[in-house]
Design a protein around this motif. Sequence first.
Motif, PDB file in Angstrom:
ATOM      1  N   THR A  14       0.819  -1.219   0.000  1.00 43.17           N
ATOM      2  CA  THR A  14       0.000   0.000   0.000  1.00 43.17           C
ATOM      3  C   THR A  14       0.849   1.263   0.000  1.00 43.17           C
ATOM      4  N   TRP A  15       2.167   1.128  -0.046  1.00 41.56           N
ATOM      5  CA  TRP A  15       3.051   2.292  -0.039  1.00 41.56           C
ATOM      6  C   TRP A  15       3.028   3.005  -1.377  1.00 41.56           C
ATOM      7  N   ARG A  16       3.354   4.290  -1.347  1.00 40.97           N
ATOM      8  CA  ARG A  16       3.518   5.094  -2.555  1.00 40.97           C
ATOM      9  C   ARG A  16       4.918   5.692  -2.520  1.00 40.97           C
ATOM     10  N   GLU A  17       5.536   5.787  -3.671  1.00 45.80           N
ATOM     11  CA  GLU A  17       6.812   6.481  -3.792  1.00 45.80           C
ATOM     12  C   GLU A  17       6.509   7.860  -4.359  1.00 45.80           C
ATOM     13  N   PHE A  18       7.274   8.862  -3.947  1.00 50.48           N
ATOM     14  CA  PHE A  18       7.044  10.198  -4.474  1.00 50.48           C
ATOM     15  C   PHE A  18       8.345  10.890  -4.813  1.00 50.48           C
ATOM     16  N   VAL A  19       8.251  11.790  -5.791  1.00 50.67           N
ATOM     17  CA  VAL A  19       9.366  12.624  -6.218  1.00 50.67           C
ATOM     18  C   VAL A  19       8.830  14.036  -6.382  1.00 50.67           C
ATOM     19  N   VAL A  20       9.571  15.012  -5.889  1.00 54.07           N
ATOM     20  CA  VAL A  20       9.232  16.415  -6.100  1.00 54.07           C
ATOM     21  C   VAL A  20      10.235  16.970  -7.102  1.00 54.07           C
ATOM     22  N   ALA A  21       9.724  17.580  -8.166  1.00 56.16           N
ATOM     23  CA  ALA A  21      10.588  18.132  -9.218  1.00 56.16           C
ATOM     24  C   ALA A  21      10.229  19.591  -9.451  1.00 56.16           C
ATOM     25  N   ALA A  22      11.235  20.388  -9.822  1.00 56.18           N
ATOM     26  CA  ALA A  22      11.023  21.815 -10.098  1.00 56.18           C
ATOM     27  C   ALA A  22      11.620  22.155 -11.454  1.00 56.18           C
ATOM     28  N   LEU A  23      10.983  23.086 -12.137  1.00 56.44           N
ATOM     29  CA  LEU A  23      11.446  23.542 -13.438  1.00 56.44           C
ATOM     30  C   LEU A  23      12.326  24.773 -13.259  1.00 56.44           C
ATOM     31  N   SER A  24      13.551  24.709 -13.756  1.00 55.71           N
ATOM     32  CA  SER A  24      14.482  25.835 -13.609  1.00 55.71           C
ATOM     33  C   SER A  24      14.165  26.926 -14.632  1.00 55.71           C
ATOM     34  N   ALA A  25      14.769  28.098 -14.449  1.00 61.14           N
ATOM     35  CA  ALA A  25      14.593  29.210 -15.391  1.00 61.14           C
ATOM     36  C   ALA A  25      15.099  28.834 -16.786  1.00 61.14           C
ATOM     37  N   GLU A  26      16.034  27.865 -16.850  1.00 60.40           N
ATOM     38  CA  GLU A  26      16.577  27.409 -18.138  1.00 60.40           C
ATOM     39  C   GLU A  26      15.694  26.349 -18.778  1.00 60.40           C
ATOM     40  N   GLY A  27      14.605  25.964 -18.121  1.00 63.05           N
ATOM     41  CA  GLY A  27      13.687  24.967 -18.687  1.00 63.05           C
ATOM     42  C   GLY A  27      14.054  23.529 -18.393  1.00 63.05           C
ATOM     43  N   GLN A  28      14.915  23.301 -17.401  1.00 57.74           N
ATOM     44  CA  GLN A  28      15.334  21.949 -17.045  1.00 57.74           C
ATOM     45  C   GLN A  28      14.622  21.499 -15.773  1.00 57.74           C
ATOM     46  N   TRP A  29      14.108  20.269 -15.771  1.00 61.24           N
ATOM     47  CA  TRP A  29      13.486  19.717 -14.571  1.00 61.24           C
ATOM     48  C   TRP A  29      14.570  19.111 -13.687  1.00 61.24           C
ATOM     49  N   SER A  30      14.453  19.304 -12.383  1.00 56.93           N
ATOM     50  CA  SER A  30      15.391  18.676 -11.450  1.00 56.93           C
ATOM     51  C   SER A  30      14.610  18.176 -10.255  1.00 56.93           C
ATOM     52  N   GLU A  31      15.098  17.073  -9.691  1.00 58.19           N
ATOM     53  CA  GLU A  31      14.456  16.473  -8.523  1.00 58.19           C
ATOM     54  C   GLU A  31      15.115  16.973  -7.267  1.00 58.19           C
TER      55      GLU A  31
END
Length: 71
Positions: A54-71
Amino acid sequence: MAIQAAWQLAEDTKKADKVSHIRLQNVRFIKALVMPDSSETVEVQIILRRGPSTWREFVVAALSAEGQWSE
């Protein structure tokens, strides 16, 4: 963010009344999410995946000003 996402998932699947607690384990903070002081916006995504049982895995990602996603 992860707790809110888990709660919304429970509400969407009509299981919110069965949730008595939410427990996090094996959480790593790789780097800080810096929020600018200006009116500039920050796009953030949270990704939930099924984990074992019943567990869930999660990742938080943000979009940089250069248009690159990072975790």
